[in-house]
Write a protein that holds these residues in place. Structure first.
Motif, PDB file in Angstrom:
ATOM      1  N   VAL A  16       0.923   1.044  -3.711  1.00  5.13           N
ATOM      2  CA  VAL A  16       1.443   0.823  -2.369  1.00  5.13           C
ATOM      3  C   VAL A  16       2.586  -0.181  -2.445  1.00  5.13           C
ATOM      4  O   VAL A  16       2.723  -0.910  -3.425  1.00  5.13           O
ATOM      5  N   LYS A  17       3.385  -0.205  -1.401  1.00  2.00           N
ATOM      6  CA  LYS A  17       4.518  -1.136  -1.287  1.00  2.00           C
ATOM      7  C   LYS A  17       4.102  -2.305  -0.385  1.00  2.00           C
ATOM      8  O   LYS A  17       3.160  -2.194   0.402  1.00  2.00           O
ATOM      9  N   PRO A  21       1.336  -0.583   5.863  1.00  2.06           N
ATOM     10  CA  PRO A  21       0.388  -1.151   6.837  1.00  2.06           C
ATOM     11  C   PRO A  21      -1.026  -1.228   6.261  1.00  2.06           C
ATOM     12  O   PRO A  21      -1.455  -0.354   5.503  1.00  2.06           O
ATOM     13  N   LEU A  22      -1.745  -2.266   6.651  1.00  2.00           N
ATOM     14  CA  LEU A  22      -3.104  -2.457   6.130  1.00  2.00           C
ATOM     15  C   LEU A  22      -4.031  -1.315   6.515  1.00  2.00           C
ATOM     16  O   LEU A  22      -4.915  -0.955   5.740  1.00  2.00           O
ATOM     17  N   VAL A  95       0.544  -5.048   3.585  1.00  2.00           N
ATOM     18  CA  VAL A  95       0.062  -5.367   2.242  1.00  2.00           C
ATOM     19  C   VAL A  95       0.693  -6.655   1.723  1.00  2.00           C
ATOM     20  O   VAL A  95       0.010  -7.510   1.158  1.00  2.00           O
ATOM     21  N   GLY A  96       1.985  -6.819   1.929  1.00  2.00           N
ATOM     22  CA  GLY A  96       2.682  -7.999   1.431  1.00  2.00           C
ATOM     23  C   GLY A  96       2.141  -9.305   1.977  1.00  2.00           C
ATOM     24  O   GLY A  96       2.246 -10.346   1.334  1.00  2.00           O
ATOM     25  N   GLU A  97       1.542  -9.254   3.159  1.00  2.00           N
ATOM     26  CA  GLU A  97       1.015 -10.465   3.776  1.00  2.00           C
ATOM     27  C   GLU A  97      -0.365 -10.852   3.261  1.00  2.00           C
ATOM     28  O   GLU A  97      -0.770 -12.002   3.406  1.00  2.00           O
ATOM     29  N   VAL A  98      -1.100  -9.912   2.673  1.00  2.00           N
ATOM     30  CA  VAL A  98      -2.466 -10.220   2.251  1.00  2.00           C
ATOM     31  C   VAL A  98      -2.713 -10.068   0.751  1.00  2.00           C
ATOM     32  O   VAL A  98      -3.730 -10.519   0.250  1.00  2.00           O
TER      33      VAL A  98
END
Length: 154
Positions: A16-17, A21-22, A95-98
């Motif tokens: 995933v990138k 979205p989560l 994804v980038g936030e978690v």
């Protein structure tokens, strides 16, 4: 028992990138019955891993650090930066936030025994397998190792 990571790893894993979205990640993990995914940048280089553990913050939230007040001054009994990181994960939408940054990795030629030892010592459930250019070519999970052990017993 197989001798190298390449003999046991799952090839061509789903990636995933950071902007994914989560909700999409939750669906992938649930439908595929897997517990984590490599996160790659626009050039498909590994930048992190998103796992069930990272997603758990969405349900559990973050607990503020313990503190005491003395003469109108706040003295934290724990590092408040950990709370900020946990809160960021609890409120994240992509994804980038978690995701967990700087994941431990392996290469296809590493002896399986060394990879298994690394996973055990670091309490890691999956190791992204990278080629010489840093591209994700596979993933090694604890389940892969156990299945290899079972196949060797037959």
């Amino acid at each position: 028992m197989p001798k190298t990571v390449a003999e046991v790893m799952s090839r061509n894993p789903i990636t995933v990138k950071p902007e994914t979205p989560l909700q999409e990640v939750v669906q992938i993990l649930a439908e595929r019955r897997i517990s984590g995914l490599p996160v790659v940048d626009q050039s498909d280089k590994l930048i992190g891993v998103v796992s069930e553990t990272d997603l758990m913050w969405q349900e559990t939230g973050a607990t503020p650090p313990a503190y005491i007040m003395i003469l109108d001054s706040v003295i934290y009994l724990e590092n408040p930066s950990r709370y900020e990181r946990d809160l960021h994960k609890a409120l994240g939408q992509t994804v980038g936030e978690v995701m967990s940054h700087d994941p431990v990795t392996t290469n296809p030629d590493q002896p399986l025994q060394e990879a298994a030892r690394l996973m055990h010592e670091r309490s890691i459930h999956r190791l992204p397998v990278l080629d010489a250019t840093g591209q994700v070519i596979g993933i090694l999970t604890r389940g892969d190792i156990v299945r290899a052990m079972a196949a060797h017993q037959d």
